[in-house]
Design a protein around this motif. Sequence first.
Motif, PDB file in Angstrom:
ATOM      1  N   ILE A  99       0.802  -1.211  -0.009  1.00 57.61           N
ATOM      2  CA  ILE A  99      -0.022  -0.025   0.041  1.00 57.61           C
ATOM      3  C   ILE A  99       1.011   1.189  -0.091  1.00 57.61           C
ATOM      4  CG2 ILE A  99      -1.702   1.201   1.198  1.00 57.61           C
ATOM      5  CD1 ILE A  99      -2.582  -1.373   2.576  1.00 57.61           C
ATOM      6  N   ASN A 112      -9.524   5.311  -0.011  1.00 56.35           N
ATOM      7  CA  ASN A 112      -8.852   4.312  -0.565  1.00 56.35           C
ATOM      8  C   ASN A 112      -9.306   3.696  -1.799  1.00 56.35           C
ATOM      9  OD1 ASN A 112     -10.108   1.389   0.057  1.00 56.35           O
ATOM     10  ND2 ASN A 112     -10.614   2.770   1.839  1.00 56.35           N
ATOM     11  N   LEU A 138       0.965   5.453   0.405  1.00 54.57           N
ATOM     12  CA  LEU A 138       0.124   6.572   1.196  1.00 54.57           C
ATOM     13  C   LEU A 138       0.607   7.762   0.374  1.00 54.57           C
ATOM     14  CD1 LEU A 138      -1.572   7.587   3.527  1.00 54.57           C
ATOM     15  CD2 LEU A 138       0.558   7.713   4.974  1.00 54.57           C
ATOM     16  N   VAL A 144     -10.375  10.732   3.733  1.00 53.04           N
ATOM     17  CA  VAL A 144      -9.569   9.541   3.563  1.00 53.04           C
ATOM     18  C   VAL A 144     -10.176   8.730   2.636  1.00 53.04           C
ATOM     19  CG1 VAL A 144      -8.912   7.633   5.358  1.00 53.04           C
ATOM     20  CG2 VAL A 144      -9.325   9.857   6.060  1.00 53.04           C
ATOM     21  N   ILE A 162      -3.855   4.570  -0.587  1.00 56.52           N
ATOM     22  CA  ILE A 162      -4.745   5.512   0.498  1.00 56.52           C
ATOM     23  C   ILE A 162      -4.155   6.876   0.341  1.00 56.52           C
ATOM     24  CG2 ILE A 162      -4.888   5.720   2.938  1.00 56.52           C
ATOM     25  CD1 ILE A 162      -4.650   2.844   3.592  1.00 56.52           C
ATOM     26  N   CYS A 180     -14.438   6.607   0.019  1.00 54.58           N
ATOM     27  CA  CYS A 180     -14.161   7.867   0.729  1.00 54.58           C
ATOM     28  C   CYS A 180     -14.914   8.253   1.751  1.00 54.58           C
ATOM     29  CB  CYS A 180     -13.831   8.672  -0.482  1.00 54.58           C
ATOM     30  SG  CYS A 180     -13.534  10.387   0.047  1.00 54.58           S
ATOM     31  N   ALA A 185      -9.213   1.080   6.351  1.00 51.61           N
ATOM     32  CA  ALA A 185      -8.907   1.008   4.941  1.00 51.61           C
ATOM     33  C   ALA A 185      -7.970   0.046   4.859  1.00 51.61           C
ATOM     34  CB  ALA A 185      -8.540   2.423   4.574  1.00 51.61           C
ATOM     35  N   VAL A 186      -6.873   0.148   5.862  1.00 53.26           N
ATOM     36  CA  VAL A 186      -5.632  -0.974   5.518  1.00 53.26           C
ATOM     37  C   VAL A 186      -6.051  -2.298   5.699  1.00 53.26           C
ATOM     38  CG1 VAL A 186      -3.633  -1.782   6.674  1.00 53.26           C
ATOM     39  CG2 VAL A 186      -3.893   0.648   6.091  1.00 53.26           C
ATOM     40  N   VAL A 240      -8.430   4.978   9.001  1.00 54.01           N
ATOM     41  CA  VAL A 240      -7.066   4.467   7.878  1.00 54.01           C
ATOM     42  C   VAL A 240      -6.714   3.127   8.216  1.00 54.01           C
ATOM     43  CG1 VAL A 240      -4.756   4.488   7.474  1.00 54.01           C
ATOM     44  CG2 VAL A 240      -5.977   7.062   7.729  1.00 54.01           C
ATOM     45  N   SER A 288     -13.342   2.809  -5.245  1.00 60.35           N
ATOM     46  CA  SER A 288     -12.890   3.734  -4.116  1.00 60.35           C
ATOM     47  C   SER A 288     -13.989   3.949  -3.113  1.00 60.35           C
ATOM     48  CB  SER A 288     -12.686   5.151  -4.738  1.00 60.35           C
ATOM     49  OG  SER A 288     -13.253   6.023  -4.250  1.00 60.35           O
ATOM     50  N   ILE A 302      -8.514  -2.391   1.555  1.00 63.40           N
ATOM     51  CA  ILE A 302      -7.507  -2.512   0.589  1.00 63.40           C
ATOM     52  C   ILE A 302      -7.284  -4.142   0.351  1.00 63.40           C
ATOM     53  CG2 ILE A 302      -5.277  -2.257  -0.440  1.00 63.40           C
ATOM     54  CD1 ILE A 302      -6.194   0.303  -0.154  1.00 63.40           C
TER      55      ILE A 302
END
Lengths: 638, 162
Positions: free
Chosen positions: A341, A410, A343, A408, A393, A491, A371-372, A368, A489, A376
Amino acid sequence: MDKNFFESFLEDYFAECDEHLTSIKKNLLKLEEDINNVPKGVYDELFRSFHTIKGLSAMVGVAPAENLSHELESYLKLLKSGAQNITLEGLDVLREGVRTLEDVIIAKKENKDFPDLEKILEKLRNLTQKDADLQNEKDDTKKIREEKLGEERKYIVKFFPSKELSEKNINVELIKQKLEEFGKIEKVTPKVDENKKIYFEFVISTQKENLEDSLKDLPIILTPYKTLEETEKKEERREKTFSMPTSNYIRVDIRKLDNLMTILGELVITKSRLEGNLRSLKGKLSYQDEKKLQETVKSLDKYLRDLRESFTRIRLVPIGELFERMQFVIKDLIRESNKNIALEISGYDTELDKYIVERLMDPLLHIVRNAVSHGIEPEEERIKKGKDPVGKIYLRAYTSGDNVYVEVENDGREIDFSQVAKKALELGLIKDITEVDSTEKVLDILCHPDFSTRDSADRASGRGVGMAVVKQTINELGGKLFLKTDKNSTCFTLVLPLTLAIIDAIIITLGEQNFAVPESIVREIIEINTDDVIKFGNISLIPFRHDTLPIVYLSEVFNLKIEDNRSKRRHVLVIGDKKAFGVVVDKVVTLKEIVIRPINDPLIQNPLILGATDLGDGKLILILNLDYLSKSEVKLSV
Amino acid sequence: MFNKLSEEDSYIVFQIDKTNFGIKSKWIQELTMVENITPVPNVPSYIEGITLSRGNVIPVINLRMRFGLPKKDYDLKTRMIVVTLDNRKVGIIVDSAREYIYIPPEKIQPPPERMFTISSNFLEGIANLDNRIILLLNIKAILESSEEINFTGGFDYEKKEK
């Protein structure tokens, strides 16, 4: 006196360490980018930072921090001199060392137990082959002592640390180093002068002649070590013999700013009292005198507004400082996830109220994190989907109107409505899957306190309970949260007010209660007699200009039963532009500047209520968003 | 085995009519007299309004009314308990509150399945201290629930099911 002195001394220690740690983290990031190609100066800066923290910790007596930074400094010394090259393992140890150092300082701050250092100290020692290092230091000190240039004399050196100097890397450690080049430091004592400024007093014995010359470029005060009387007299006659270019910034305790804001608030209230007094003198003064007084009050008003604006601006800080702190943590998260990933951050310069920025870190990190871990996809899945194998991200900030937007985003999986719906159904948050028909609803569910995706052992688990706290924090800041998601995406957008809101409001009475209405939504205030109201079906109208104006009684909107021995004269607030309507209240009392205090508890969620404010007597009054009435309560069509 | 009492076992005990209730002190921020409550329109009647507590705007609930009991005028014994949970702070008005006590876990029974005075969802347990019954409230459940809580008043060991 001693206790206070030491406390403020400690506070300075924490602040200094904080700055050095930030610099360390920045440099570690640079280091990580390519360990085979370390940019110039990175090792030097890291070495200096550790060295400084070591010195400061020694002076304040935080031994664990001193020991740990000593080991870190030793390792950096090897790297800096080229005696060793950094390896991935070394980098890991460095990172762990820095994290532990942070924890040690935090432990001191919060008066908790220090973390166990054995492991990390050992790891560092293994990297540095401690003995070789000690030997080097011994050699250096020996060299200095061997300079014999005359008889030995003692001096007192005073050094006043400051932010400007430390920005130039001129701090007590540097002074100590420099002094050691010329002699032996017998003693260092932190002290406080009459102006409550902290300084360090070194007692140095040296054989060097003309010590003054050698030290002339340093921002210190040098005096021969004599009896107390003589020393004091000499000080009076001596001036500081340096001039350092000053930086444009100073550090201010935000509580001092809050204090000033309160005083400003008092000034504003006093000004309106003055206006009130002036009004009551109407007719009792000559026209000219009255005019003069009015001009003066107007001037005062203008300056107070300017002052208020300036203060608001002072509190603004760029969000970049928050983003920088977050980078370190986010890169850790990414590493641990074993996903590929990248950033991307933009909008460093976007400014926000300092108070808001402080409180954004946890919510943003949480998003975040999600998202991680969930957003993703793993590389193979991404490739199968035809996406770039490297997940992205994005962390963005920008201003628009009176708000700051922080996004934020991804490019991972879409949030699955049906999965969220299923879980919500299981948890009893909804009664039927079809209720989940929009992203707003999905977001609502995600932010429900009972909805938690915390099933895996996330490193950051134990800190807060999911999106519910994120929403809560954003609410408390007077902001809003939005979600957009599709297969390319997802967001999350945080919309935050530029400042903690201070607005002009119209204070009205209704029955026994006072309310505040933001001045910006009120177009006009008119007076009517209830006899003039025309009822037309279930609509009430009054004549207004060359037309009619539909009106609504605030007492009815609020279901308040008020005795009708009131006067028939009422005030009406005209709201809205094209589809204007009037809100009937009892009386408009005054115009006042107020601070909006949001009401965030779920028990009190009424779209008509914008918040509450304290008029200064500790009693709250509600702030009404009468604008909202145009959407529902008022039947404007026949 | 005598287990050492911890902070977990301390409670604030308060009264509504003649019934004693307890809330774990770890949920309680402060206990004050009732002052300056601003009524809020269009809310359920058991919400008295909002007030300022340590710089925060918090909602205030009248617990009697939340339990379906008729409202009583405030007097010198009336108190507001400020409860904090998960970042929420709420004020709760009770008839009186004077005690801060430790209740050993051995003295606490789980609420029986069929409680005829108050639904057992809202109780963490019932403590029996020298024949004094204290209903230990699950304040989180009470604050998060929007259903009616009907407290049929007065807990009496002898009382048979109505």
